[in-house]
Enzyme design. Sequence first.
Site, PDB file in Angstrom:
ATOM      1  N   CYS A   1       0.793  -1.235   0.000  1.00 53.70           N
ATOM      2  CA  CYS A   1       0.000   0.000   0.000  1.00 53.70           C
ATOM      3  C   CYS A   1       0.832   1.295   0.000  1.00 53.70           C
ATOM      4  O   CYS A   1       0.584   2.175  -0.829  1.00 53.70           O
ATOM      5  CB  CYS A   1      -0.979   0.025   1.165  1.00 53.70           C
ATOM      6  SG  CYS A   1      -1.456  -1.560   1.787  1.00 53.70           S
TER       7      CYS A   1
ATOM      8  N   ARG B   1       6.471 -11.691   5.523  1.00 55.60           N
ATOM      9  CA  ARG B   1       5.979 -11.509   6.885  1.00 55.60           C
ATOM     10  C   ARG B   1       6.577 -12.606   7.750  1.00 55.60           C
ATOM     11  O   ARG B   1       6.505 -13.776   7.399  1.00 55.60           O
ATOM     12  CB  ARG B   1       4.449 -11.589   6.925  1.00 55.60           C
ATOM     13  CG  ARG B   1       3.820 -10.469   6.119  1.00 55.60           C
ATOM     14  CD  ARG B   1       2.314 -10.505   6.139  1.00 55.60           C
ATOM     15  NE  ARG B   1       1.783  -9.506   5.212  1.00 55.60           N
ATOM     16  CZ  ARG B   1       0.509  -9.402   4.885  1.00 55.60           C
ATOM     17  NH1 ARG B   1      -0.374 -10.225   5.405  1.00 55.60           N
ATOM     18  NH2 ARG B   1       0.108  -8.471   4.042  1.00 55.60           N
TER      19      ARG B   1
ATOM     20  N   GLN C   1       1.015 -11.075  -3.220  1.00 51.07           N
ATOM     21  CA  GLN C   1      -0.380 -10.647  -3.140  1.00 51.07           C
ATOM     22  C   GLN C   1      -0.827 -10.144  -4.501  1.00 51.07           C
ATOM     23  O   GLN C   1      -0.077  -9.427  -5.164  1.00 51.07           O
ATOM     24  CB  GLN C   1      -0.513  -9.480  -2.166  1.00 51.07           C
ATOM     25  CG  GLN C   1      -0.540  -9.886  -0.713  1.00 51.07           C
ATOM     26  CD  GLN C   1      -0.819  -8.676   0.157  1.00 51.07           C
ATOM     27  OE1 GLN C   1      -0.245  -7.617  -0.039  1.00 51.07           O
ATOM     28  NE2 GLN C   1      -1.698  -8.832   1.121  1.00 51.07           N
TER      29      GLN C   1
ATOM     30  N   ASP D   1      -2.476  -7.646  -5.347  1.00 51.03           N
ATOM     31  CA  ASP D   1      -2.881  -6.476  -4.595  1.00 51.03           C
ATOM     32  C   ASP D   1      -3.263  -5.350  -5.547  1.00 51.03           C
ATOM     33  O   ASP D   1      -2.641  -5.184  -6.585  1.00 51.03           O
ATOM     34  CB  ASP D   1      -1.640  -6.044  -3.792  1.00 51.03           C
ATOM     35  CG  ASP D   1      -1.990  -5.196  -2.598  1.00 51.03           C
ATOM     36  OD1 ASP D   1      -3.186  -5.064  -2.296  1.00 51.03           O
ATOM     37  OD2 ASP D   1      -1.044  -4.675  -1.981  1.00 51.03           O
TER      38      ASP D   1
ATOM     39  N   HIS E   1      -4.871  -1.056  -5.465  1.00 55.29           N
ATOM     40  CA  HIS E   1      -5.386   0.085  -4.716  1.00 55.29           C
ATOM     41  C   HIS E   1      -6.095   1.013  -5.682  1.00 55.29           C
ATOM     42  O   HIS E   1      -5.558   1.337  -6.738  1.00 55.29           O
ATOM     43  CB  HIS E   1      -4.256   0.796  -3.986  1.00 55.29           C
ATOM     44  CG  HIS E   1      -3.643  -0.072  -2.942  1.00 55.29           C
ATOM     45  ND1 HIS E   1      -2.559  -0.872  -3.186  1.00 55.29           N
ATOM     46  CD2 HIS E   1      -4.016  -0.327  -1.665  1.00 55.29           C
ATOM     47  CE1 HIS E   1      -2.278  -1.566  -2.100  1.00 55.29           C
ATOM     48  NE2 HIS E   1      -3.139  -1.270  -1.162  1.00 55.29           N
TER      49      HIS E   1
ATOM     50  N   LYS F   1     -15.191  -2.950   5.479  1.00 51.11           N
ATOM     51  CA  LYS F   1     -14.624  -3.895   4.506  1.00 51.11           C
ATOM     52  C   LYS F   1     -15.603  -5.008   4.160  1.00 51.11           C
ATOM     53  O   LYS F   1     -16.549  -5.266   4.907  1.00 51.11           O
ATOM     54  CB  LYS F   1     -13.334  -4.499   5.040  1.00 51.11           C
ATOM     55  CG  LYS F   1     -13.530  -5.309   6.312  1.00 51.11           C
ATOM     56  CD  LYS F   1     -12.304  -6.146   6.642  1.00 51.11           C
ATOM     57  CE  LYS F   1     -12.565  -6.956   7.906  1.00 51.11           C
ATOM     58  NZ  LYS F   1     -11.531  -7.932   8.173  1.00 51.11           N
TER      59      LYS F   1
ATOM     60  N   HIS G   1      -8.332  -0.746  -0.762  1.00 53.12           N
ATOM     61  CA  HIS G   1      -7.379  -1.856  -0.904  1.00 53.12           C
ATOM     62  C   HIS G   1      -8.217  -3.048  -1.352  1.00 53.12           C
ATOM     63  O   HIS G   1      -9.296  -3.274  -0.804  1.00 53.12           O
ATOM     64  CB  HIS G   1      -6.768  -2.288   0.426  1.00 53.12           C
ATOM     65  CG  HIS G   1      -6.175  -1.212   1.263  1.00 53.12           C
ATOM     66  ND1 HIS G   1      -4.821  -1.059   1.398  1.00 53.12           N
ATOM     67  CD2 HIS G   1      -6.745  -0.269   2.048  1.00 53.12           C
ATOM     68  CE1 HIS G   1      -4.583  -0.061   2.244  1.00 53.12           C
ATOM     69  NE2 HIS G   1      -5.732   0.435   2.649  1.00 53.12           N
TER      70      HIS G   1
HETATM   71 ZN    ZN Z   1      -3.324  -2.119   0.675  1.00 57.19          ZN
END
Ligand code: ZN
Length: 635
Positions: free
Chosen positions: A330, A359, A377, A379, A381, A461, A507
């Site tokens: 992010c 992680r 991910q 991912d 945004h 969310k 996200h």
């Molecule tokens: Zn994010």
Amino acid sequence: MFNIVLDNKKYKVQEKISIYEFLKSNNNDKNVVAARINGSLHDLSDCIESDCELEAIRSNELDGLDIIRHSCAHLLGHALKQIDPKIKMVIGPVINNGFYYDILSEKAISEKDLKSIENTMKKLAKKNYNIIRQVVSKTEAKKVFTERKEDYKLELINDIPKNEIIAIYHHQEYIDMCRGPHLINTKYLKHFKLMKVSGSYWRGDSNNQPLQRIYGTAWDTEESLDNYLKKLEEADRRDHRKLGQRLDLFHFQEESPGMIFWHNNGWFIYSAVKDYITSYLVNNDYDIIDTPQILDKSLWKKSGHLDKFSDLIYEVTSEDKGYAIKPMSCPGHIQVFNQGIKSYKDLPIKYAEFGKVHRDEPSGTLHGLLRIRGFTQDDAHIFCTPDQIENEISDLISNIYDIYKVFGFEKIKVELSTRPEKRVGDDSIWDKSESSLKSALDNNKVIWKINEGDGAFYGPKIDFSLTDSLEREWQLGTIQLDFSMPDRLNASYIDQDGQKRTPVMIHRAILGSIERFVGILIEEYAGDMPLWLAPTQVVILNITSNQENYCNNIENSLQNNNVRVICDLRNEKISFKIREHTLSKIPYIIIIGDKEVADNKISVRTRSGVDMGQMTVENFMKMLDTHVIEKSLTI
Ligand code: ZN
């Protein structure tokens, strides 16, 4: 005289009566294991003394099963103490589908011992012991467990706040400490099995005393127990770690815990999934970007990650400066957004990244591809204005459904989490965005559940979980609004009135982690990948060396048409070669003998053993093309 309401029916009772007696007198005692009085759990032996609402908990309900499982843990304790009175009982909670008990035993318990412990449990259960609850003071509880030399129970008693009541349960000579409720008699414990033994530590801390953990499963009927055991067998057959080794997909090794060594076959599947998602995103107006793995710690401090996720972040230094390996993408995406001035006319801006994140998950939680330390991910945004939220969310929901369907998942659970007590942002933005999320869900005709107050402090969310063919749920997709991070990292745009505004950031992940998703796919398909995801699609086998040239020619023409094909011309029996390639789950096996050469055709077999007979190479290729284009799940 007082009233009891049960299933909306009113009963008048003359005097104090036990729950069990009351239910029995109304023919309501079938499969009942405990009850709720005005919402709180009770043993069936507890008495009803005044007006109340009663709810019977039956053995086939989830709460009922938990009570059976918990009582079974006590029965295991009883059996263990009979086998070796010196064993010390630690804790025995209920878990998914069963229970475990942590114990300290001088003589190590092995898997071989489980059958005889189980038999002792069965014998004890058949003695029809009443299970009796007793409320005691802390001092009394200490006395009971001091006499029994249960050191760990004594430590647990010390942890209990002063004014809390302590319940102990006993049947025959066995005594345990427990909140309850429990079954009223051991005779109801029939359908259970001890499953395995593993190591654990007192209070889960590896600096403490090592313990042994005995796992069991328990059910309401023999049929449910059998079904569960069959499901486990099936899950074992599909275990992606075993298939990963057998199909030469990937491996792990000690030098890099929780990180994957992908082999050619596994990397093919990973890449095919990623390529498909990439093309989907390009068609849906995303910018595909890539941001650094290593970023200055001051940025992670500003974004809030360093404070919140410090346990999970890997840190590195270079030239005396501190950096963090990114646990998520992010903040990097905001840096891209912050390049140049953005106007409201530019929004929404959608950045997608296959972000490799790390992680530092505890080693005990790592599990094949499903729980790892280094993963990718999918991912993205989305930066938008508050007015654009509903449209964007609506698109995202339909994207998620589209993509899951391609992989064969149509049973999807959707949960919306709303504002928690502690939060940032005005109520007006929460009102607007929560109602946008709700209408987006409804407009997509999604069936969803609300989790009031479960949202993050920075925004509401929606989570998406899919159910696989073994009825296991996997939480994959998530859509999260964020009213905090864009502001923290100085993202802004110029609105219609020339004012500087902070954009809303969404996200979102669809598959979550690609590695984990590949693990789920391997298990879902039991290694039988659909044609478009199969690393090798076709293998050509000759019966004798006479057909070698013909086989090579077929291989060439398939390769020229982008078919992933191999030739196996070894001088082995054809039945041996068929068996070997069937086990390696190659979708199609082509067999060439003298007859095929003479007819200028090929004989085709599937990995599931179906003989498709003779066909021309052209027809075979047409069939493959259709399967690949349609991403068929079956061959
Ligand atoms: Zn994010």
